[in-house]
Scaffold this motif. Sequence first.
Motif, PDB file in Angstrom:
ATOM      1  N   UNK A 123       0.849  -1.102   0.151  1.00 58.86           N
ATOM      2  CA  UNK A 123       0.282  -0.283  -0.301  1.00 58.86           C
ATOM      3  C   UNK A 123       0.950   1.116   0.325  1.00 58.86           C
ATOM      4  N   UNK A 124       1.685   0.974   0.913  1.00 59.87           N
ATOM      5  CA  UNK A 124       2.391   2.247   1.093  1.00 59.87           C
ATOM      6  C   UNK A 124       3.404   2.528  -0.678  1.00 59.87           C
ATOM      7  N   UNK A 125       3.633   1.602  -1.127  1.00 62.48           N
ATOM      8  CA  UNK A 125       4.162   1.736  -2.021  1.00 62.48           C
ATOM      9  C   UNK A 125       3.549   2.215  -3.993  1.00 62.48           C
ATOM     10  N   UNK A 126       2.364   1.477  -3.576  1.00 63.63           N
ATOM     11  CA  UNK A 126       1.225   2.708  -4.254  1.00 63.63           C
ATOM     12  C   UNK A 126       0.964   3.984  -3.879  1.00 63.63           C
ATOM     13  N   UNK A 127       0.417   4.517  -2.444  1.00 69.87           N
ATOM     14  CA  UNK A 127       0.302   6.038  -2.702  1.00 69.87           C
ATOM     15  C   UNK A 127       2.094   6.012  -2.718  1.00 69.87           C
ATOM     16  N   UNK A 128       2.903   5.953  -2.804  1.00 71.63           N
ATOM     17  CA  UNK A 128       3.907   6.619  -3.128  1.00 71.63           C
ATOM     18  C   UNK A 128       5.198   7.355  -2.111  1.00 71.63           C
TER      19      UNK A 128
END
Length: 819
Positions: free
Chosen positions: A493-498
């Motif tokens: 999820x952190x990767x998607x949020x950026x």
Amino acid sequence: MTNRKGSSLVRPAAPDLEILGDRVTLHPSGYIEPPEKPQDGDRERTLMGSMARFRSSPLEFLREVSLHVSGTGWRAYDDFIGQPIFYPGFSEQMIAAVLSAPILQKRITELATKRIAVEQKEGLLDINDPLFDAKRTQRKAALEYSLHELCERMTGDMICKMESKPFIRGAYYFITQLLTRAYHQGIHVSSEEVLRLRAVAKKAAEKKQSIIFLPCHRSHVDYVSMQLICYRLGLALPTVVAGDNLNFPVVGSFLQHAGAMWIRRSFGGDMLYTTLVQSYIDTLLQGGYNFECFIEGGRSRTGKLLSPKFGILSFVLDSILSGRVDDAIICPVSTQYDKVIETEGYVTELLGTPKRKENLADFLSASSVLSLKLGRIDVRFHEPWSLKQFVQEQQLRATGVPANIDTKEVDDRTMRHKLLRTLGYKVLSDINAVSVVMPTALIGTVLLTLRGRGVGMAELIRRVEWLSERVRAKGGRVAHFGNSPTSVVIERGLEVLGKDLVGTVEGLPEPCYYAVDRFQLSFYRNMTIHLFISEALVCASIYTRVKRGGGRDNQRISYEELRHQVQFLSQLFRGEFIYPTEGLEVNLDNTLRRFEADRILDLVRDSEGNITAVDLSDAERAAGRENFDFYCFLIWPFVEAFWLGAVALIGFTPPTGYQGDTWLDVKKCQDSAQLLGKTLYHQGDLSYFEAVNKETLKNSWSRFEAEGMIVISKSQNGKIPPKMKLSEDWAPRRDNATSHIVPKGRLWDFTEKIAQSRIEGKNRRDGATVSTRVLRLTDTIGETLYLEAMDDANMDEDDKAPLKRKQKSGSKMQARAQL
């Protein structure tokens, strides 16, 4: 997402279907339902091969393109459930059916007759002419012919033109290639919901009834994903209601041939166009063609569901109530994203930058966004239901007598309006009921509801799991990924949020995560707030005592005081949130008992068991108020926004000795409120920058208008912008000596009532801060508005007439103020 040791086990729900290009994969359920028994560990099963890419496998890519062009297998789209659409001449037949509709013919005759009467009155037709009757008949026929031609042209521009199956096959392939580059984990749907929907679709097709899909609207991707699902799973593609702002060169024609019907953003009282739209919707529903429109109207820029818009819904309802259509099937749809492509643009709009008109250049520039890895899309279908049966149930509730639809009763405007509102809010409730909370929403919610600058991974995992449990306890659904541990899901999820939304501090004993763009991250937090609105209102009301500090007795709140503040806040946010339907007293008591069971609150009862007072439990105090504060943090930004809206109204008090018109330009007032909010935020008097977003401010003023605090008037002349003014009963007075606004009176007390539930911040306990610096600042901004209003005072009397009428009617509304 797996549960930590000692937590409840979960019950397996229906498996998900992942649609990714040509591949359809069966997964374990994409959400976790309330606990019952362990998962059975369904294994993934790939039903079809993945879509090839030209760069990595050019020969396979070309083979797949040829399969789509030739229509091999499922790609042919020959065996879909629903009415036939794809055949030459379909558009012409649809235009002919719309133009021959009795209600449209009646409207054309009516308008022609009215025009004849005008021409006769103006002397263009001489009643004393011996050939008057013949000329009148001839002129009427000419007018009707002209109106018929106009309707034919408008119908051709409006209707969808899905008449080429090769085009649809090519469009599916092209759009899938684009979408799966951005949402690289595909579109997920529930297999159980799809099977149920297909069964309903088969029955509807046999009865020649339409399925009306009513999705929520957060992105332009919404209608694309819906069309892809219907195509891939063999359902007739729906005709999609779309604003003509998207009807620009190249893209407009493509969308129209892929299912879009174009309507004006505003009908402007055009009776002919209104009837034409009704005729087209009647024709679609009579033919059993599937139909789709967005219950919220436009896209939600804030992440939460908007209030229902009743425009297209009223046409659909009228088709049933009039008897022109026997029945239609309603299917509420929830579409959730790991990340929404447009959020950055939403923030810009909410901060006051005018929305740019859609154009081809912007559409092509979006290709860079498509290279991002935005995760997946989750689409959920509520159990479909009969619109006719819904109307009959509402009539039964109103009259107590079961019967067929009573067209005389529903002709009553009040009854229709009530029926329409009930329908709209039922659909929103159904959407909320099937919505899936994505990992990005959980992460965003946790990061924005914790005190401090950041949070370590261990604490982030703990709070995400706690929030997941709370969501499930409220009957919500939480997305998960097989048996992946929470840490893996959070990292994804952190990767998607950026990094633009969530930053990381490295080089510490454990990584520390913090919100970089709190405004944009609030979009994802708002995806969960509907589940906890009752809890948030109660905690914000209790906070009026907790913020006083001191001992436990000093922070205890009586039940009556609590109920009064909850009622006040509930009324205040009535247009902002969707509440449970049980009513205030039941919702309040249920919420308090849940808090007691969760050891967040202690309830003091009398000898008869009635709740007399409420305070924080010892366990919650020992935990640093983390759970209580969580619910407060959810609603504090909205409390701040409505407080800002009320403070801005105070500044609209006319200056001492002002002789001009006290009506002010609505847009300029809204811009001044945003300017005031930005100033207060940077000075430390406003805790949340998102409180200055124009959508929430607009909602606050709509609420204030409904309660008679302000009066807003729209001129008959479209070139004159809407005007507003303070109602006389609410306007503060000024000090005769200093000309400053006196911090007393009805509006001041109202603003202070909101302020009681605000988060503590700089000088928050010092009421003098608001009554001096804040009031003088808003007064300064208000004076600028009045100076500009004097420059606009040269409008003629015809332009001022609507304002004067509105002023008179506004005085009658002032007694309605309940807040």
